[in-house]
Design a protein around this motif. Structure first.
Motif, PDB file in Angstrom:
ATOM      1  N   ARG A  71       0.180  -9.673  -0.887  1.00  0.00           N
ATOM      2  CA  ARG A  71      -0.276  -9.991   0.457  1.00  0.00           C
ATOM      3  C   ARG A  71      -1.711 -10.483   0.380  1.00  0.00           C
ATOM      4  O   ARG A  71      -2.605  -9.767  -0.016  1.00  0.00           O
ATOM      5  CB  ARG A  71      -0.193  -8.771   1.369  1.00  0.00           C
ATOM      6  N   LYS A  72      -1.882 -11.740   0.729  1.00  0.00           N
ATOM      7  CA  LYS A  72      -3.207 -12.348   0.751  1.00  0.00           C
ATOM      8  C   LYS A  72      -3.660 -12.450   2.193  1.00  0.00           C
ATOM      9  O   LYS A  72      -2.883 -12.831   3.056  1.00  0.00           O
ATOM     10  CB  LYS A  72      -3.146 -13.760   0.171  1.00  0.00           C
ATOM     11  N   PRO A  73      -4.912 -12.113   2.464  1.00  0.00           N
ATOM     12  CA  PRO A  73      -5.375 -12.252   3.850  1.00  0.00           C
ATOM     13  C   PRO A  73      -5.377 -13.715   4.281  1.00  0.00           C
ATOM     14  O   PRO A  73      -5.629 -14.603   3.486  1.00  0.00           O
ATOM     15  CB  PRO A  73      -6.791 -11.684   3.826  1.00  0.00           C
TER      16      PRO A  73
ATOM     17  N   ALA B 130      -1.045 -11.957   7.473  1.00  0.00           N
ATOM     18  CA  ALA B 130      -1.380 -12.408   6.133  1.00  0.00           C
ATOM     19  C   ALA B 130      -0.261 -13.253   5.546  1.00  0.00           C
ATOM     20  O   ALA B 130       0.837 -13.318   6.064  1.00  0.00           O
ATOM     21  CB  ALA B 130      -1.625 -11.193   5.249  1.00  0.00           C
ATOM     22  N   ILE B 131      -0.580 -13.887   4.445  1.00  0.00           N
ATOM     23  CA  ILE B 131       0.407 -14.626   3.684  1.00  0.00           C
ATOM     24  C   ILE B 131       1.077 -13.618   2.756  1.00  0.00           C
ATOM     25  O   ILE B 131       0.417 -12.944   1.973  1.00  0.00           O
ATOM     26  CB  ILE B 131      -0.268 -15.752   2.875  1.00  0.00           C
ATOM     27  N   LEU B 132       2.402 -13.478   2.865  1.00  0.00           N
ATOM     28  CA  LEU B 132       3.138 -12.505   2.074  1.00  0.00           C
ATOM     29  C   LEU B 132       4.127 -13.253   1.205  1.00  0.00           C
ATOM     30  O   LEU B 132       4.901 -14.071   1.699  1.00  0.00           O
ATOM     31  CB  LEU B 132       3.870 -11.530   2.992  1.00  0.00           C
ATOM     32  N   ALA B 133       4.112 -12.979  -0.092  1.00  0.00           N
ATOM     33  CA  ALA B 133       5.019 -13.663  -0.999  1.00  0.00           C
ATOM     34  C   ALA B 133       5.642 -12.665  -1.955  1.00  0.00           C
ATOM     35  O   ALA B 133       4.957 -11.792  -2.479  1.00  0.00           O
ATOM     36  CB  ALA B 133       4.257 -14.718  -1.787  1.00  0.00           C
ATOM     37  N   ALA B 134       6.953 -12.805  -2.152  1.00  0.00           N
ATOM     38  CA  ALA B 134       7.626 -12.015  -3.181  1.00  0.00           C
ATOM     39  C   ALA B 134       7.353 -12.726  -4.493  1.00  0.00           C
ATOM     40  O   ALA B 134       7.670 -13.896  -4.652  1.00  0.00           O
ATOM     41  CB  ALA B 134       9.112 -11.934  -2.905  1.00  0.00           C
ATOM     42  N   ILE B 135       6.723 -12.022  -5.440  1.00  0.00           N
ATOM     43  CA  ILE B 135       6.342 -12.689  -6.674  1.00  0.00           C
ATOM     44  C   ILE B 135       7.228 -12.325  -7.860  1.00  0.00           C
ATOM     45  O   ILE B 135       7.362 -13.098  -8.781  1.00  0.00           O
ATOM     46  CB  ILE B 135       4.857 -12.452  -7.004  1.00  0.00           C
ATOM     47  N   ILE B 136       7.849 -11.144  -7.843  1.00  0.00           N
ATOM     48  CA  ILE B 136       8.751 -10.751  -8.926  1.00  0.00           C
ATOM     49  C   ILE B 136       9.926  -9.980  -8.326  1.00  0.00           C
ATOM     50  O   ILE B 136       9.722  -9.045  -7.561  1.00  0.00           O
ATOM     51  CB  ILE B 136       8.036  -9.862  -9.968  1.00  0.00           C
TER      52      ILE B 136
END
Length: 141
Positions: free
Chosen positions: A45-47, A16-22
């Motif tokens: 985590r977005k698929p 998945a696409i994993l991004a630290a958002i905060i």
């Protein structure tokens, strides 16, 4: 001859696409021995969009992991520690380390053991190191 992907290759396709958002610093501790920074990190985590089916168990055909539609929101608390007095060096990424006992190149991992001589590697003279990661919450939508 057609190449058939193995189960590990199928699983890689579902990453998945994993991004630290905060990222929030929630604590700083200084002592005569070590400095610590504690922070929470919220991940989303977005698929991954794909046309392939989810990874399946080779024997049963059952889905073993992944989802094309669910999103996960996770919060972790990371504690980073370094020896008091050590200065942070400017770096473009992870600094390569060598074993202080045998001089071999090592990737400090969960065991912190040199794969060549078996010595336990400590971080007394290194820069910031992950001391602890605690999962605080996880939500699936």
């Amino acid at each position: 001859m057609t190449a058939v992907p193995c189960a590990a290759q199928k699983r890689d396709e579902v990453l998945a696409i994993l991004a630290a958002i905060i990222v929030i610093i929630v604590g700083v501790a200084l002592s005569s021995l070590k400095d610590s920074i504690k922070r929470t990190i919220d991940y989303h985590r977005k698929p991954k969009k794909k046309k392939e089916p989810e990874p399946e168990d080779d024997a049963t055909g059952a889905i073993v992991s992944g989802s094309e539609v669910s999103e996960k929101f996770m919060t972790y608390e990371w504690t980073l520690t370094r020896t008091t007095g050590v200065k942070t060096k400017i770096s473009a990424g992870v600094t390569p380390q060598t074993c202080p006992h045998c001089g071999a190149h090592v990737d400090v991992n969960q065991t912190a053991e040199c794969p060549f001589c078996g010595s336990v590697i400590t971080t007394d003279t290194f820069d910031w190191a992950i001391d602890n990661i605690t999962a605080l919450s996880q939500k699936t939508k």
